[in-house]
Design an enzyme around this catalytic site. Structure first.
Site, PDB file in Angstrom:
ATOM      1  N   CYS A 164      15.466  11.407  15.639  1.00  0.00           N
ATOM      2  CA  CYS A 164      16.390  11.334  16.778  1.00  0.00           C
ATOM      3  C   CYS A 164      17.047   9.965  16.747  1.00  0.00           C
ATOM      4  O   CYS A 164      16.370   8.952  16.934  1.00  0.00           O
ATOM      5  CB  CYS A 164      15.655  11.560  18.097  1.00  0.00           C
ATOM      6  SG  CYS A 164      16.701  11.400  19.562  1.00  0.00           S
ATOM      7  N   GLY A 165      18.346   9.932  16.486  1.00  0.00           N
ATOM      8  CA  GLY A 165      19.048   8.660  16.354  1.00  0.00           C
ATOM      9  C   GLY A 165      19.145   7.888  17.650  1.00  0.00           C
ATOM     10  O   GLY A 165      18.866   6.683  17.692  1.00  0.00           O
ATOM     11  N   THR A 166      19.552   8.560  18.732  1.00  0.00           N
ATOM     12  CA  THR A 166      19.615   7.863  20.023  1.00  0.00           C
ATOM     13  C   THR A 166      18.221   7.418  20.454  1.00  0.00           C
ATOM     14  O   THR A 166      18.050   6.349  21.045  1.00  0.00           O
ATOM     15  CB  THR A 166      20.240   8.753  21.107  1.00  0.00           C
ATOM     16  OG1 THR A 166      19.533   9.997  21.176  1.00  0.00           O
ATOM     17  CG2 THR A 166      21.711   9.012  20.851  1.00  0.00           C
TER      18      THR A 166
ATOM     19  N   ARG B 129      14.574  16.718  23.963  1.00  0.00           N
ATOM     20  CA  ARG B 129      14.954  17.544  25.108  1.00  0.00           C
ATOM     21  C   ARG B 129      15.791  18.732  24.635  1.00  0.00           C
ATOM     22  O   ARG B 129      16.782  18.586  23.947  1.00  0.00           O
ATOM     23  CB  ARG B 129      15.770  16.696  26.097  1.00  0.00           C
ATOM     24  CG  ARG B 129      16.232  17.436  27.336  1.00  0.00           C
ATOM     25  CD  ARG B 129      17.057  16.548  28.253  1.00  0.00           C
ATOM     26  NE  ARG B 129      18.276  16.062  27.621  1.00  0.00           N
ATOM     27  CZ  ARG B 129      19.267  15.453  28.277  1.00  0.00           C
ATOM     28  NH1 ARG B 129      19.170  15.235  29.583  1.00  0.00           N
ATOM     29  NH2 ARG B 129      20.336  15.027  27.632  1.00  0.00           N
TER      30      ARG B 129
ATOM     31  N   ASN C 146      16.759  16.163  10.689  1.00  0.00           N
ATOM     32  CA  ASN C 146      17.317  16.657  11.957  1.00  0.00           C
ATOM     33  C   ASN C 146      18.610  17.387  11.584  1.00  0.00           C
ATOM     34  O   ASN C 146      19.587  16.755  11.193  1.00  0.00           O
ATOM     35  CB  ASN C 146      17.581  15.457  12.869  1.00  0.00           C
ATOM     36  CG  ASN C 146      17.830  15.818  14.319  1.00  0.00           C
ATOM     37  OD1 ASN C 146      18.301  14.986  15.073  1.00  0.00           O
ATOM     38  ND2 ASN C 146      17.535  17.034  14.744  1.00  0.00           N
TER      39      ASN C 146
ATOM     40  N   ASN D  44      22.159  21.762  21.807  1.00  0.00           N
ATOM     41  CA  ASN D  44      20.775  21.883  21.359  1.00  0.00           C
ATOM     42  C   ASN D  44      20.483  23.338  21.019  1.00  0.00           C
ATOM     43  O   ASN D  44      21.241  24.247  21.369  1.00  0.00           O
ATOM     44  CB  ASN D  44      19.816  21.410  22.453  1.00  0.00           C
ATOM     45  CG  ASN D  44      19.894  19.922  22.692  1.00  0.00           C
ATOM     46  OD1 ASN D  44      20.033  19.141  21.753  1.00  0.00           O
ATOM     47  ND2 ASN D  44      19.810  19.518  23.950  1.00  0.00           N
TER      48      ASN D  44
ATOM     49  N   ASN E 228      14.261  13.196  26.642  1.00  0.00           N
ATOM     50  CA  ASN E 228      13.681  13.101  25.313  1.00  0.00           C
ATOM     51  C   ASN E 228      12.428  12.232  25.419  1.00  0.00           C
ATOM     52  O   ASN E 228      12.382  11.295  26.226  1.00  0.00           O
ATOM     53  CB  ASN E 228      14.673  12.451  24.348  1.00  0.00           C
ATOM     54  CG  ASN E 228      15.972  13.214  24.248  1.00  0.00           C
ATOM     55  OD1 ASN E 228      16.038  14.266  23.625  1.00  0.00           O
ATOM     56  ND2 ASN E 228      17.023  12.699  24.875  1.00  0.00           N
TER      57      ASN E 228
ATOM     58  N   CYS F 295      24.232  12.457  20.311  1.00  0.00           N
ATOM     59  CA  CYS F 295      23.181  12.646  19.303  1.00  0.00           C
ATOM     60  C   CYS F 295      23.492  11.754  18.114  1.00  0.00           C
ATOM     61  O   CYS F 295      24.519  11.933  17.453  1.00  0.00           O
ATOM     62  CB  CYS F 295      23.106  14.107  18.877  1.00  0.00           C
ATOM     63  SG  CYS F 295      21.895  14.408  17.579  1.00  0.00           S
ATOM     64  N   GLY F 296      22.620  10.792  17.845  1.00  0.00           N
ATOM     65  CA  GLY F 296      22.852   9.845  16.766  1.00  0.00           C
ATOM     66  C   GLY F 296      22.827  10.477  15.390  1.00  0.00           C
ATOM     67  O   GLY F 296      23.679  10.195  14.539  1.00  0.00           O
TER      68      GLY F 296
END
Length: 284
Positions: A227-229, A219, A13, A70, A200, A79-80
């Protein structure tokens, strides 16, 4: 005007990072963000990335403030993977030194981060949000205190769940993560009116109580490698439903994140790598 940038990735990512603490980049991005950001993130005509991170001075006594876009120009709350990339950038530039805890200001609030001896980055992602009103989602709370409902997609009836880690996430359990029509389902569910601010989308295959596979439709980005979150939201839902323990390895297309929710009334912790890809300068 030429500006320095660095590209970092967390499990694939990837983000273009600009240090905007002593220039007018924040104003330029805010004024021209849509086409400008899409061009920079374009993998054929720009630098190429899933998003852009601006490092700004914090107004709340944090180390710095993170502003993230984004690839479509939209601004997510958090964003993680992005925040791990930010910490890796600061560490590589010798700004962190001996700090044991690095507070970062984000649109979702204060996020605490840590670097271990192996330069893995651990993030206190804060407490998950399960209130449908606050996610926000039109899904209703089920008996296990998780927002839940069904969505019909052509001839499929999908049982979906929701959670927020400062940004909204839909979780869909599948038996074979590689066998689903990912593009069709992801693009449809991202914009579903069950989530007023879009969402997401994560497709989850349970391996066992300590390991899950997740495929991400982000998203404002579409398919991403991690995707961390989202990994945190998935662990929250799987542990609430009894499908996993309160800590698990989350296997994403880009690699593994370790996620832990030690106390269901407390914060979620995420740990994983973030690495520099390259740096350069660009006319902006």
């Amino acid at each position: 005007m030429k500006n320095n940038f660095s590209k970092y990735q967390g499990l694939g990512n990837d983000f273009i990072i600009f240090d905007a603490r002593s220039n007018n980049l924040d104003h330029l991005f805010s004024k021209n963000k849509d086409n400008f950001i899409e061009h920079l993130c374009n993998r054929n005509f720009g630098i190429g990335a899933d998003g852009i991170i601006l490092i700004l001075e914090s107004n709340n006594k944090c180390f710095v403030r993170m502003k993230i876009y984004n690839s479509d120009g939209s601004e997510p709350e958090m964003c993680g993977n992005g925040i791990r990339c930010l910490i890796a950038f600061l560490n590589d530039n010798n700004e962190i030194n001996e700090l044991s805890e690095i507070p970062i200001e984000t649109k979702a609030g204060l996020i605490l981060t840590y670097i271990d001896g192996n330069e893995n980055i651990k993030v206190n992602m804060g407490e998950p949000i399960l209130s449908p009103l606050d996610i926000p989602t039109k899904l209703l709370m089920n008996s296990l205190k998780v927002p839940n409902g069904v969505i019909t997609l052509k001839d499929q009836i999908l049982n979906v769940y929701a959670a927020s880690m400062g940004n909204p996430h839909m979780i869909v359990f599948v038996n074979d993560i590689e066998g689903i029509p990912f593009q069709e389902w992801g693009s449809f569910l991202e914009k579903h009116n069950t989530f007023p601010n879009d969402t997401n989308v994560h497709f989850v295959e349970i391996i066992d109580k300590s390991n899950i596979k997740v495929k991400v439709w982000e998203r404002g980005c579409g398919p991403t490698l991690a995707c961390g979150t989202g990994a945190c939201a998935c662990l929250v839902v799987t542990s609430k439903l009894g499908k996993t323990l309160n800590n698990a390895n989350v296997y994403l297309p880009g690699g593994k994140l370790e996620v832990e929710w030690p106390n269901q009334s407390g914060p979620v912790f995420m740990q994983g790598p973030a690495l520099k890809v390259f740096s350069g300068e660009i006319d902006i």
